[in-house]
Enzyme design. Structure first.
Site, short mmCIF file in Angstrom:
data_model
loop_
_atom_site.label_atom_id
_atom_site.label_comp_id
_atom_site.label_asym_id
_atom_site.label_seq_id
_atom_site.Cartn_x
_atom_site.Cartn_y
_atom_site.Cartn_z
N TRP A 106 -3.66 -2.00 -1.71
CA TRP A 106 -3.69 -3.17 -2.59
C TRP A 106 -4.08 -4.33 -1.70
O TRP A 106 -3.33 -4.75 -0.83
CB TRP A 106 -2.31 -3.40 -3.20
N GLU A 125 10.69 -10.05 -21.81
CA GLU A 125 10.24 -8.75 -21.28
C GLU A 125 9.11 -8.19 -22.16
O GLU A 125 8.14 -7.63 -21.65
CB GLU A 125 11.44 -7.79 -21.21
N LYS A 147 5.37 -7.27 -20.76
CA LYS A 147 4.73 -5.95 -20.93
C LYS A 147 3.32 -6.12 -21.50
O LYS A 147 2.38 -5.49 -21.05
CB LYS A 147 5.54 -5.04 -21.88
N CYS A 169 0.83 -1.18 0.00
CA CYS A 169 0.00 0.00 0.00
C CYS A 169 0.86 1.23 0.00
O CYS A 169 2.05 1.18 0.27
CB CYS A 169 -0.89 0.00 1.23
N LYS A 220 2.77 -1.55 -7.92
CA LYS A 220 4.14 -1.29 -8.38
C LYS A 220 5.17 -1.95 -7.49
O LYS A 220 6.13 -2.53 -7.97
CB LYS A 220 4.37 0.22 -8.42
N ASN A 246 0.52 -0.87 6.07
CA ASN A 246 1.02 -1.53 4.87
C ASN A 246 1.70 -2.81 5.33
O ASN A 246 2.61 -2.74 6.15
CB ASN A 246 2.02 -0.61 4.16
N GLY A 247 1.26 -3.95 4.85
CA GLY A 247 1.87 -5.21 5.27
C GLY A 247 0.80 -6.20 5.69
O GLY A 247 -0.37 -6.04 5.36
N HIS A 255 11.64 -27.38 -30.35
CA HIS A 255 11.47 -28.32 -29.24
C HIS A 255 10.06 -28.25 -28.66
O HIS A 255 9.82 -28.76 -27.58
CB HIS A 255 12.53 -28.06 -28.17
N GLU A 262 0.85 -7.71 -18.87
CA GLU A 262 0.42 -6.88 -17.74
C GLU A 262 -0.34 -5.64 -18.18
O GLU A 262 -1.21 -5.17 -17.45
CB GLU A 262 1.58 -6.53 -16.81
N ARG A 300 1.20 2.21 -5.91
CA ARG A 300 1.50 1.12 -4.99
C ARG A 300 0.28 0.25 -4.73
O ARG A 300 0.39 -0.85 -4.17
CB ARG A 300 2.01 1.68 -3.66
#
Ligand code: M6R
Length: 620
Positions: A82, A489, A493, A5, A615, A106-107, A512, A496, A34
């Site tokens: 979050w 990468e 991108k 958060c 984030k 936060n946590g 393969h 997400e 966040r």
């Protein structure tokens, strides 16, 4: 529960100014990356605590505050959430209140069930499903017993297991905010007649650049004119001051449609700034920040890069360069996997933690584990005042500036650049490259910002294609050598940002298995190595393009200027300027970032705050 958060606290200025709420909302706006499941604030007014909290993005809270303004006061705290457990609704949003106390968190309080049972037995009633509410009740009761919010906080935190940053206010203390941190971030901002607390410096950079780092297990009490820090037992602690070198405007959109667009446009500067001031007048690399004994670095016989997500792909790119330049084996490991598999590391292992935020819990845990095994730890981090550098033996900061969009872009380029500096530094120290070779590689790095700008200037075509492809259900990405992590990468991108299924493969792996996925019309990006590098590498990737083209794939090829061999097999070629093979990821990733960003815009999605993400992933 407040998983990952954003937290802001403020004290100062006369109550009539309305400044506390203004500062807190502004801070939350900068920290919203966040978490954005809900937001809430509480102001300590002369009449007592007044709070509002709303599910959804910060805009909902702002709207609610406009409709029903809170009273004015000197102190305020605010939170953007979050959710980990407990639905992201109004009730579970922070702050949580009990009596005259309000708390944001936060946590995760891991022992909350035991504490809750105890409180329920005593007749306490709970309004929410959160762990945080337990803290509010405990704190209010501890305050009633002690009459002092700081010592109440110290009493309570000693009973909590898990991770937490807590901020609390009390109706009897209109000019005080008390904070505590254990395994979650918290920094102090120092103002004139006002002070700030924030999950990171972005919370207050518009107001002050002077800050204090808080250590693990510390309690801080701020008033308009004082900052007092103690450990959990009440022993005074001298907090370490630092100056934030980020420009406040860097955390503004500055006319761009999204932070991500702006951060991509900032990439040439991010690379240039990361290189700045890291050589002496003779061109020798001087990484002053790496205060690890040279003898220790000379004795290193293995490097392990620990990181997550995009930062791990940056590490993966760096592996190719560091092994080549230094002849030291480099392993790249997702931090969450590293920590729990009993890795073989010892005093001769250099563990390099790569992290934009410096707060990723998985990466922090990996650093702690490595140190317990006696390894030396080096952090490559973008955010000053964060935890990973504090807990590592040394840090090399990337100077990418604040990265606000949840999807990492400029930080990736800065991480590769910084990791390359580490590689060249080790090569210099261990004599695996001649100094003129190092100097020429540094020269090549120094021209990368200009080349990057060229890639950006040419990005219109990739945008156009992205807009056409807005409905595509799946995209594949292929690369080889350093192009392989770039492909992964590119896929990350797209997943997400645009919520499209995407996968990155090593081009050599195609036959393969993955080639079975190719059917007519399947879009495939291919990152092609330079034809001027190892010829076999280039020709092998060109063969891969032919193989998928023959099976109907739509080939979107990223190739160097002048590489004509790809043309007959490409539906589209996106050109990047010529550069040495190892530096190419700094250019080839850019069209992939632009593609994902543009496609997400075309789908009308929130590019800066994709669903379900935060984030800084500050819980394991
Ligand atoms: O702050 P960090 O660099 O430690 O974060 C690591 C990952 O969580 C991060 O790169 C994540 O994968 C991004 N959303 C990617 O765009």
């Amino acid at each position: 529960m407040g998983g990952m958060c954003g937290i802001v606290g403020y004290v100062g200025s006369p109550p009539a100014s309305g400044r506390p709420l203004e500062v807190v909302i502004e801070g939350l706006r900068r920290l919203e990356y966040r978490g954005y499941d809900s937001a809430g604030v509480v102001v300590v007014t002369p009449e007592g605590l007044e709070s509002t909290k709303k599910a959804g993005k910060l805009a909902n809270l702002v709207e609610a505050l406009e409709a029903a303004p809170l009273g004015l006061g000197t102190a305020a705290i605010g939170h953007t959430r979050w959710a980990t457990h407990g639905a992201p609704n109004d009730t579970n949003a922070h702050p949580h209140r009990s009596g005259r106390t309000a708390v944001i968190h936060n946590g995760i309080v891991e022992n909350f069930a035991t504490l809750k049972a105890e409180l329920l037995a005593e007749g306490v009633e709970f309004a929410s499903e959160t762990d945080t509410e337990v803290v509010a009740h405990l704190l209010d009761r501890a305050y009633d017993a002690t009459g002092d919010l700081t010592s109440a906080m110290r009493q309570v935190v000693r009973r909590l297991d898990g991770t937490f940053t807590l901020l609390a206010v009390h109706a009897h203390h209109p000019d005080t905010v008390v904070g505590a941190r254990h395994d979650s971030p918290l920094v102090v901002g120092l103002g004139e007649g006002e002070n700030f607390l924030g999950s990171d410096v972005a919370a207050f950079i518009a107001r002050t650049r002077q800050a204090l780092e808080l250590g693990q297990d510390e309690v801080v009490t701020i008033t308009p004119t004082s900052v007092r820090v103690t450990d959990f037992d009440g022993k005074p602690v001298q907090a370490r001051p630092f100056t934030v070198d980020w420009d406040a405007s860097a955390a503004e959109k500055g006319g761009f449609r999204s932070f991500m667009d702006k951060e991509i446009a900032d990439e040439p500067k991010a690379v240039a700034d990361t290189l700045l001031g890291r050589t002496d007048a003779d061109g020798q690399l001087v990484l002053d920040e790496i205060r690890i004994e040279e003898s220790v670095l000379r004795a290193v016989n293995k490097i392990v890069v620990v990181a997550c997500g995009t930062a791990a792909y940056a590490g993966h790119v760096a592996k190719y360069a560091i092994e080549h330049w230094c002849r030291i084996p480099v392993e790249v490991e997702l931090a969450h996997e590293f920590r729990y598999r009993d890795p073989v590391v010892d005093e001769r292992t250099l563990v390099v933690a790569v992290s934009q935020s410096g707060e990723t819990m998985d990466t922090l845990m990996a650093v702690r584990h490595a140190r317990e095994q006696g390894s030396t730890t080096l952090a490559i981090v973008n955010t000053h005042g964060s935890t990973i550098p504090r807990e590592s033996d040394a840090v090399l900061y990337t100077h990418a500036g604040p990265e606000v969009a949840v999807a990492s872009t400029k930080a990736f380029l800065a991480q590769i650049t910084a990791a390359y500096l580490v590689g060249l530094y080790l090569a210099q120290l261990r004599g695996t490259l001649f100094s003129d070779e190092i100097a020429s590689k540094l020269d090549e790095l120094r021209v990368m910002p200009d080349k990057l700008q060229t890639v950006l200037d040419r990005s219109e075509r990739v945008r156009e294609i992205a807009r056409w492809m807005a409905d595509t259900p799946t995209v594949l990405f292929l690369g080889r050598h350093v192009g392989y992590p770039v492909a992964m990468e590119g896929a990350l991108k797209l997943k997400e940002l645009a919520y499209i299924h995407a996968e990155g493969f090593a081009a050599g792996e195609l036959k393969h298995g993955p080639i079975a996925l190719i059917e007519p019309g399947q879009p495939v990006f291919v990152v092609v190595p330079s034809p001027r590098g190892r010829h076999s590498l280039h020709s092998k990737v060109v063969s891969n393009i032919q193989e998928i083209r023959a099976r109907g794939a739509r080939t979107l090829v990223i190739a160097e200027d002048g590489d004509e061999a790809v043309v007959p097999f490409a539906d589209e070629v996106f050109r990047v300027p010529r550069c040495p093979t190892l530096l190419a990821p700094l250019l080839t990733v850019v069209p992939l970032q632009v593609f994902a960003c543009e496609l997400a815009h075309a789908k009308g999605l929130d590019v800066d705050q994709p669903r379900n993400l935060a984030k800084s992933v500050t819980v394991e």
